[in-house]
Scaffold this motif. Structure first.
Motif, PDB file in Angstrom:
ATOM      1  N   ASP A 143       0.817  -1.219   0.000  1.00  0.00           N
ATOM      2  CA  ASP A 143       0.000   0.000   0.000  1.00  0.00           C
ATOM      3  C   ASP A 143       0.849   1.267   0.000  1.00  0.00           C
ATOM      4  O   ASP A 143       0.431   2.309  -0.532  1.00  0.00           O
ATOM      5  N   SER A 144       2.028   1.184   0.586  1.00  0.00           N
ATOM      6  CA  SER A 144       2.871   2.379   0.716  1.00  0.00           C
ATOM      7  C   SER A 144       3.539   2.786  -0.592  1.00  0.00           C
ATOM      8  O   SER A 144       4.044   3.910  -0.715  1.00  0.00           O
ATOM      9  N   VAL A 145       3.569   1.902  -1.569  1.00  0.00           N
ATOM     10  CA  VAL A 145       4.242   2.188  -2.842  1.00  0.00           C
ATOM     11  C   VAL A 145       3.324   2.996  -3.750  1.00  0.00           C
ATOM     12  O   VAL A 145       2.162   2.645  -3.952  1.00  0.00           O
ATOM     13  N   VAL A 146       3.864   4.077  -4.304  1.00  0.00           N
ATOM     14  CA  VAL A 146       3.128   4.935  -5.229  1.00  0.00           C
ATOM     15  C   VAL A 146       3.658   4.698  -6.645  1.00  0.00           C
ATOM     16  O   VAL A 146       4.874   4.714  -6.878  1.00  0.00           O
ATOM     17  N   ILE A 147       2.746   4.465  -7.590  1.00  0.00           N
ATOM     18  CA  ILE A 147       3.125   4.187  -8.977  1.00  0.00           C
ATOM     19  C   ILE A 147       3.116   5.479  -9.784  1.00  0.00           C
ATOM     20  O   ILE A 147       2.167   6.271  -9.706  1.00  0.00           O
ATOM     21  N   ASP A 148       4.170   5.689 -10.566  1.00  0.00           N
ATOM     22  CA  ASP A 148       4.251   6.840 -11.468  1.00  0.00           C
ATOM     23  C   ASP A 148       3.785   6.399 -12.846  1.00  0.00           C
ATOM     24  O   ASP A 148       4.555   5.839 -13.620  1.00  0.00           O
ATOM     25  N   GLU A 149       2.522   6.643 -13.159  1.00  0.00           N
ATOM     26  CA  GLU A 149       1.964   6.199 -14.429  1.00  0.00           C
ATOM     27  C   GLU A 149       2.299   7.136 -15.589  1.00  0.00           C
ATOM     28  O   GLU A 149       1.874   6.905 -16.727  1.00  0.00           O
ATOM     29  N   SER A 150       3.073   8.189 -15.315  1.00  0.00           N
ATOM     30  CA  SER A 150       3.507   9.073 -16.392  1.00  0.00           C
ATOM     31  C   SER A 150       4.701   8.504 -17.150  1.00  0.00           C
ATOM     32  O   SER A 150       5.046   8.967 -18.237  1.00  0.00           O
ATOM     33  N   GLN A 151       5.340   7.501 -16.556  1.00  0.00           N
ATOM     34  CA  GLN A 151       6.488   6.852 -17.197  1.00  0.00           C
ATOM     35  C   GLN A 151       6.125   5.389 -17.487  1.00  0.00           C
ATOM     36  O   GLN A 151       5.676   4.681 -16.592  1.00  0.00           O
ATOM     37  N   LYS A 152       6.330   4.985 -18.724  1.00  0.00           N
ATOM     38  CA  LYS A 152       5.959   3.621 -19.122  1.00  0.00           C
ATOM     39  C   LYS A 152       7.127   2.954 -19.841  1.00  0.00           C
ATOM     40  O   LYS A 152       7.776   3.553 -20.691  1.00  0.00           O
ATOM     41  N   PHE A 153       7.355   1.681 -19.477  1.00  0.00           N
ATOM     42  CA  PHE A 153       8.400   0.881 -20.105  1.00  0.00           C
ATOM     43  C   PHE A 153       7.766  -0.398 -20.625  1.00  0.00           C
ATOM     44  O   PHE A 153       7.222  -1.181 -19.858  1.00  0.00           O
ATOM     45  N   VAL A 154       7.789  -0.591 -21.933  1.00  0.00           N
ATOM     46  CA  VAL A 154       7.158  -1.761 -22.558  1.00  0.00           C
ATOM     47  C   VAL A 154       8.204  -2.848 -22.772  1.00  0.00           C
ATOM     48  O   VAL A 154       9.275  -2.600 -23.338  1.00  0.00           O
TER      49      VAL A 154
END
Length: 330
Positions: free
Chosen positions: A28-39
């Motif tokens: 729960d403490s981890v925040v995801i940065d969805e502005s950066q994407k790696f395929v």
């Protein structure tokens, strides 16, 4: 370098870490940065605040499972899926050294759940090179296509979803892929069943005969109510990522008079012991092999192996089972 350690169920074998794949449910403490994407392959990775990569997937579990952090998978049950999603962390894959002479590795856990074929065993056949291809044919299966990220003749679904987007491309960098050998995979029939050609694969699943050989690695003691018992069999545990899509697969329904009424006293005790083991250790993964097999009067089916014995299941679109990949290094 390989090292001898204890496995998920107390087994002793030689293990290596190789490749990376989605495994543990996000804290729960981890925040995801969805502005950066790696395929990579068929997955989209995003950085987390803890410095790890994560990817999101839909939760479609059949049963009310719990992840390793005790978070419920979802409220889904049967085909009434909730449509919820969850994030999972990319982590190194742990492999058992199955055969040192062949440099053959087998995953320690079920890494993902998927179907064997989009073609039902009894219908929806294809004709390839003048031959009728049924759903239990490993050479032309969705499973093989997914594992290797390759096209499958006459299988539009596999060709659309898996080509260059399979497990091979998603779990291994180009430098890691260069270390994986092309293996001649023996797809011989076990007892009875429709024949299947041998294949040339980077990634594969074990045959039934290979599973029998591996039995020596899988004997585990567990304690229930102060009594030590032993579970034998080719045990596998779901990763959190695999559990998110675990459907009708090695689960025990809550004990009740209704679902135990047909059992004698000994069978009821086994049922309750198995359920306690399920509660204590989580669901043992039922997972695909590549060996066609006929069980009784049923149509040809693939063998599905669970922690509580060998079970044959029809190869049907609706059945999603665990995948325990194997490979050989150069």
């Amino acid at each position: 370098m390989p090292s001898t350690t204890s496995g998920s169920y107390g087994t002793n074998a030689t293990y290596v870490l190789f490749g990376d794949f989605l495994q543990t449910h996000k804290a729960d403490s981890v925040v995801i940065d969805e502005s950066q994407k790696f395929v990579m392959g068929g997955l989209e990775y995003f950085p987390g605040s803890d410095g790890n990569l994560y990817a999101k997937r839909e939760e479609r579990a059949y049963w009310r499972y719990k992840y390793s952090d005790t978070t419920p998978v979802s409220a889904a049950h049967g085909t009434d899926y909730s449509g919820s999603t969850a994030w999972f962390k990319v982590e190194p894959i742990k492999w058992r050294v199955y055969d040192e002479s062949k440099k053959m590795l087998v995953a320690e856990n079920s890494l993902v759940c998927t179907w064997f074929s989009s073609y039902d065993t009894n219908s929806n056949t294809r004709t390839v090179g003048g031959n009728t291809i049924y759903g239990d044919n490993y050479e032309y299966s969705n499973l093989r296509s997914y594992l290797n990220g390759i096209s499958t003749e006459g299988n539009n679904y596999a060709n659309e979803h898996y080509v260059d987007k399979g497990f091979y491309q998603s779990a291994f960098t180009s430098s890691a892929q260069n270390l994986i050998a092309t293996t001649t995979v023996d797809n011989s029939v076990q007892k009875e069943g429709r024949s299947c050609n041998n294949t040339q694969d980077k990634i594969f699943v074990l045959s039934f005969s290979e599973l029998k050989r591996e039995h020596e690695f899988d004997v585990r003691d567990f304690e229930l109510d102060g009594t030590i018992g032993t579970v034998t069999g080719r045990l596998r545990k779901h990763t959190d990522y695999s559990l998110a899509d675990c459907q009708a697969n090695a689960c025990f329904h809550l004990p009740s008079e209704a679902n135990m009424s047909h059992l004698d006293d000994a069978a009821k005790k086994d049922y309750l012991d198995n359920y306690k083991c399920f509660e204590q250790y989580g669901p043992c993964a039922g997972y695909w092999t590549r060996t066609p097999h006929i069980y009784g009067n049923n149509p040809p089916a693939m063998r599905d192996v669970t922690g509580y014995g060998d079970i044959c299941s029809f190869v049907q679109v609706s059945f999603w089972k665990g995948v325990v990949p194997a490979l050989c290094l150069k």
